[in-house]
Design an enzyme around this catalytic site. Structure first.
Site, PDB file in Angstrom:
ATOM      1  N   LYS A   1       7.431  -4.382  -2.659  1.00 17.57           N
ATOM      2  CA  LYS A   1       8.723  -3.923  -2.490  1.00 17.57           C
ATOM      3  C   LYS A   1       8.973  -3.834  -1.008  1.00 17.57           C
ATOM      4  CE  LYS A   1      12.713  -2.194  -2.907  1.00 17.57           C
ATOM      5  NZ  LYS A   1      13.879  -3.199  -3.672  1.00 17.57           N
TER       6      LYS A   1
ATOM      7  N   GLU B   1      20.912 -16.316  -3.307  1.00 18.51           N
ATOM      8  CA  GLU B   1      20.313 -15.112  -3.824  1.00 18.51           C
ATOM      9  C   GLU B   1      20.128 -15.207  -5.507  1.00 18.51           C
ATOM     10  OE1 GLU B   1      19.099 -12.335  -2.942  1.00 18.51           O
ATOM     11  OE2 GLU B   1      19.675 -10.933  -4.360  1.00 18.51           O
TER      12      GLU B   1
ATOM     13  N   ASN C   1      -2.901   1.673   5.365  1.00 16.00           N
ATOM     14  CA  ASN C   1      -1.747   0.642   4.998  1.00 16.00           C
ATOM     15  C   ASN C   1      -1.688  -0.157   6.390  1.00 16.00           C
ATOM     16  OD1 ASN C   1       0.202  -0.775   4.203  1.00 16.00           O
ATOM     17  ND2 ASN C   1       1.695   0.707   4.703  1.00 16.00           N
ATOM     18  N   GLY C   2      -1.670  -1.434   6.028  1.00 13.96           N
ATOM     19  CA  GLY C   2      -1.446  -2.390   7.329  1.00 13.96           C
ATOM     20  C   GLY C   2      -2.693  -3.465   7.580  1.00 13.96           C
TER      21      GLY C   2
ATOM     22  N   GLU D   1      11.675 -14.990  -8.041  1.00 14.06           N
ATOM     23  CA  GLU D   1      10.837 -13.698  -7.857  1.00 14.06           C
ATOM     24  C   GLU D   1      10.431 -13.020  -9.246  1.00 14.06           C
ATOM     25  OE1 GLU D   1      11.906 -10.587  -5.253  1.00 14.06           O
ATOM     26  OE2 GLU D   1      13.940 -10.904  -5.562  1.00 14.06           O
TER      27      GLU D   1
ATOM     28  N   LYS E   1      16.513 -14.512  -6.885  1.00 11.87           N
ATOM     29  CA  LYS E   1      16.103 -13.558  -8.048  1.00 11.87           C
ATOM     30  C   LYS E   1      15.513 -14.284  -9.089  1.00 11.87           C
ATOM     31  CE  LYS E   1      17.469  -9.774  -6.450  1.00 11.87           C
ATOM     32  NZ  LYS E   1      17.097 -10.391  -5.389  1.00 11.87           N
TER      33      LYS E   1
ATOM     34  N   CYS F   1       0.787  -1.362  -0.139  1.00 10.37           N
ATOM     35  CA  CYS F   1      -0.103   0.079  -0.046  1.00 10.37           C
ATOM     36  C   CYS F   1       0.926   1.411   0.044  1.00 10.37           C
ATOM     37  CB  CYS F   1      -0.803   0.059   1.292  1.00 10.37           C
ATOM     38  SG  CYS F   1      -2.090  -1.412   1.110  1.00 10.37           S
TER      39      CYS F   1
ATOM     40  N   TRP G   1      -2.402  -3.053  -1.888  1.00 13.33           N
ATOM     41  CA  TRP G   1      -1.962  -4.240  -1.941  1.00 13.33           C
ATOM     42  C   TRP G   1      -3.088  -5.396  -1.055  1.00 13.33           C
ATOM     43  CZ3 TRP G   1       0.065  -8.458   0.901  1.00 13.33           C
ATOM     44  CH2 TRP G   1       0.811  -9.691   0.286  1.00 13.33           C
TER      45      TRP G   1
ATOM     46  N   ARG H   1       6.066  -0.114  -4.541  1.00 16.15           N
ATOM     47  CA  ARG H   1       5.937  -0.743  -3.498  1.00 16.15           C
ATOM     48  C   ARG H   1       5.034  -2.041  -3.649  1.00 16.15           C
ATOM     49  NH1 ARG H   1       6.734   2.527   1.124  1.00 16.15           N
ATOM     50  NH2 ARG H   1       5.154   1.378   2.516  1.00 16.15           N
TER      51      ARG H   1
ATOM     52  N   HIS I   1      24.161 -35.117   0.059  1.00 19.99           N
ATOM     53  CA  HIS I   1      23.082 -35.396   1.230  1.00 19.99           C
ATOM     54  C   HIS I   1      21.710 -35.508   0.510  1.00 19.99           C
ATOM     55  CE1 HIS I   1      26.664 -35.557   3.739  1.00 19.99           C
ATOM     56  NE2 HIS I   1      27.043 -34.482   3.009  1.00 19.99           N
TER      57      HIS I   1
HETATM   58  O1  M6R Z   1      13.313  -3.965   2.773  1.00 14.19           O
HETATM   59  P1  M6R Z   1      14.000  -5.037   3.441  1.00 14.19           P
HETATM   60  O2  M6R Z   1      15.415  -5.331   2.788  1.00 14.19           O
HETATM   61  O3  M6R Z   1      13.734  -5.505   4.828  1.00 14.19           O
HETATM   62  O4  M6R Z   1      13.210  -6.352   2.349  1.00 14.19           O
HETATM   63  C1  M6R Z   1      13.491  -7.619   2.712  1.00 14.19           C
HETATM   64  C2  M6R Z   1      13.163  -8.505   1.595  1.00 14.19           C
HETATM   65  O5  M6R Z   1      11.751  -8.502   1.598  1.00 14.19           O
HETATM   66  C3  M6R Z   1      13.718  -8.350   0.337  1.00 14.19           C
HETATM   67  O6  M6R Z   1      14.979  -8.312   0.393  1.00 14.19           O
HETATM   68  C4  M6R Z   1      12.975  -9.160  -0.634  1.00 14.19           C
HETATM   69  O7  M6R Z   1      13.347 -10.420  -0.487  1.00 14.19           O
HETATM   70  C5  M6R Z   1      13.223  -8.806  -2.030  1.00 14.19           C
HETATM   71  N1  M6R Z   1      12.342  -8.667  -2.868  1.00 14.19           N
HETATM   72  C6  M6R Z   1      14.222  -9.652  -2.717  1.00 14.19           C
HETATM   73  O8  M6R Z   1      14.695  -9.157  -4.112  1.00 14.19           O
END
Ligand code: M6R
Length: 615
Positions: free
Chosen positions: A610, A484, A102-103, A491, A488, A2, A76, A27, A507
């Site tokens: 985000k 990581e 928001n929330g 997502e 990537k 949001c 959202w 966001r 294992h």
């Molecule tokens: O704002 P933050 O760094 O706390 O966010 C943490 C995760 O939500 C964020 O790193 C998320 O995993 C990303 N979308 C990864 O690309």
């Protein structure tokens, strides 16, 4: 999640609100809406499911009367799907008041039952409409909008930012926050509210962060902040350190492409002014400096990409400062009944500084008496404000949902902290400190070199765009890089991807290998003193023997992997702890290019936000 914008000033609300919502699009959201008090004193609203463009087209087809006071929202979905009816704003029963949120209001069912019993009806499935109806009812009880909001918020449980306006107070917007962000923008004859400064940075760089459990009232010429009970508080103003152009694409095909390219600068800016005469200088730690000597344990808490930065921080802190470090996902941390004491330092890592899971974990740590340090990219963010000290990363605004430049900046900040702590604890020689600082300072230039591999990786990604699953392997510091790389790809390209510690292969995961299975392998330097290189090359041979397609990320000139790899992406020479800062970049580019080849939106992948501001 949001996005929220509020404006009071001149009769141009619509332009300000839509501009702010556009900047908050990153966001993540699935519907959008605005409410405006017109110059004639009417309250008008428009809201639509879908992207902001749907609302904009709708407004173009049928204009909404503009005014000097307005609120805007991107939603959202949590309670109820992304429909026109569930979109915000929501109205009071008499239609004179509009509210956005928001929330999550956790006790909304109980409050709704109370209102239903009082004869109220509801048009949406949202918890927000309950707050709107409650606020309308309180307004009728008198005292004005801010006082009514105060009486409502003390009854709400959960996390919320609320903004509201009422046609009987035409030049007023009120807001309240608990565990959810809200920032004021100070203008001349106009004032702004936003989920973050991006909402208003094109109009003003003067900002004020609103504290926990506070209410703000803005008019064109005044800003008043109180606690929930009406006692005035004096918030502190800060200057936003970047301007509107930093949050624009600037000719790049996507924000993600731009942000990947900005990584050399992100690291350089995070290091700038913090290294002097072969020492780390961190005035940022003023609130903690005296406690640092007595710290005997560190717990790093973070989510997603930030947690992988935390894993790299563990290797560095343990090696340099010889202190035990554990890394926990924020959302698991507080439910594990962690053992914390005043000599435990809890380090939270968060780009946004608003991630609810991490914020709650920080609060838990504070209540348990631990010391807290945050590593954060967003000035004035809640997590930064709650912590005893903050080391800001200076990566600039990160707009794409997938974190890239914030990740490398987080690693740089953690390494600075590790070297500083080593000096405080006397665990690293001046020569070793200098060597590490030289390595760190050389990273921006080496990142420039890695970025030159982009075209080759683009070809590879196009060629692999129909892959069904991709695996990633790494050892030691290569393991978080593998995790990581997999995150990537998941997502952005919606491809099943897993990262494994290469030693774990035998294992279980090796059963996944079948002919043609693509596997990225992060290969340590052959100069590595722990002989990890030989072990990883053995792992490569094991999976190659079972038909895997090997895509190796290896040090320039490492000929030993050539006979076994189908593709080698070279990275410049760097000390072992510093390789991840370079090795992650080809994986970021790969995920972005593969998603692009599949025709996907790399900046706003499906279902993701985000800033994850709900637990
Ligand atoms: O704002 P933050 O760094 O706390 O966010 C943490 C995760 O939500 C964020 O790193 C998320 O995993 C990303 N979308 C990864 O690309």
């Amino acid at each position: 999640m949001c996005g929220i914008v509020g404006y009071v000033g001149r009769p141009k609300s619509l332009e300000v609100l839509l501009g702010g919502l556009r900047r908050l699009e990153y966001r993540g959201y699935d519907s959008a809406g605005v409410a405006i008090i017109t110059e004639e004193g009417d309250l008008v609203t428009r809201k639509r499911a879908g992207k902001l463009a749907v609302l904009v087209d709708d407004l173009a087809a049928e204009a909404l009367t503009d005014g000097s006071t307005g609120i805007g929202h991107t939603r959202w979905a949590t309670h109820g799907g992304p429909t026109d009816g569930n979109a915000h704003p929501h109205l009071s029963r008499d239609g004179k008041l509009a509210l956005i949120h928001n929330g999550i209001i956790e006790n909304f069912a109980e409050l709704k039952a109370e209102l239903l019993a009082d004869g109220y009806t509801f048009e949406s499935e949202t918890d927000t409409e309950v707050a709107a109806k409650l606020l309308g009812r309180e307004y009728e009880a008198g005292g004005g909008l801010a006082a009514a909001l105060g009486r409502v918020v003390v009854r709400l449980e959960g996390a919320f930012t609320l903004l509201a306006l009422h046609r009987d107070e035409p030049l007023v917007v009120v807001g309240a926050r608990r565990n959810s962000p809200l920032v004021i923008g100070l203008g001349e004859g106009e004032n702004f509210l936003g989920s973050d400064v991006a909402a208003f940075v094109e109009h003003t760089q003067r900002a004020v962060a609103i504290g926990q459990d506070q209410i703000v009232t803005i008019t064109p010429d005044t800003v008043t902040v109180t606690d929930f009970f009406g006692t005035e508080v004096q918030p502190t103003e800060f200057q936003v350190s970047w301007d509107a152009s930093a949050a624009e694409k600037g000719g790049w095909s996507s924000f993600m492409a731009k942000e990947i390219s900005e990584q050399p600068e992100a690291v350089a800016n995070t290091l700038r002014t913090r290294i002097h005469d072969d020492h780390v200088v961190l005035p940022d730690l003023a609130g903690l400096e005296e406690s640092l000597v007595g710290i005997d344990r560190i717990v790093i808490i973070a989510c997603g990409t930030a947690s992988y930065a935390g894993m790299l921080g563990k290797y560095a802190l343990e090696k340099w400062a010889r202190i035990p470090v554990e890394v926990q996902l924020s959302h698991e941390f507080r439910y594990s009944e962690p053992v914390l004491s005043p000599t435990t330092l809890v380090v939270s890592i968060s780009q946004s500084g608003e991630t609810m899971d991490t914020l709650m974990a920080v609060k838990y740590a504070i209540e348990a008496g631990a010391k807290t340090l945050s590593i954060c990219n967003t000035q004035g963010a809640t997590i930064a404000r709650e912590s005893d000290a903050v080391i800001y990363t200076h990566a600039g605004p990160e707009v794409a949902v997938a974190s890239t430049k914030a990740f490398v900046a987080q690693i740089a900040a953690l390494y600075l902290f590790g070297l500083h702590l080593a000096e405080v604890r006397g665990t690293l020689s001046p020569e070793a400190t200098k060597e590490a600082l030289d390595e760190l300072s050389s990273i921006p230039e080496k990142l420039e070199q890695v970025l030159l591999t982009k075209e080759r990786i683009q070809e590879l990604a196009k060629w692999m765009s129909d892959s069904r699953a991709v695996l990633f392997l790494g050892r030691h510091v290569g393991y978080p890089v593998a995790l990581e790389g997999a995150l990537k790809l998941k997502e952005l390209a919606y491809i099943h991807a897993e990262g494994f510690a290469a030693g774990e292969l035998k294992h279980g995961p090796i059963a996944l290998i079948e002919p043609g299975q693509p596997v990225f392998v992060v290969v340590p330097s052959p100069r590595d003193p722990n002989s990890l290189h030989a072990k990883v090359v053995s792992n490569i041979q094991e999976i190659r023997a079972r038909g895997a397609r090997i895509l190796a990320i290896a040090e320039q000139g490492d000929a030993s992997v050539l006979p076994f790899a189908d593709e080698v992406i070279p990275i410049p020479l760097a000390g072992a702890l510093f390789e991840p800062l370079l090795a992650v970049v080809p994986l970021q580019i790969f995920a972005m290019e593969l998603a692009t080849a599949k025709g996907l939106d790399v900046d706003q992948p499906r279902n993701l936000a985000k800033s994850v501001t709900v637990e």
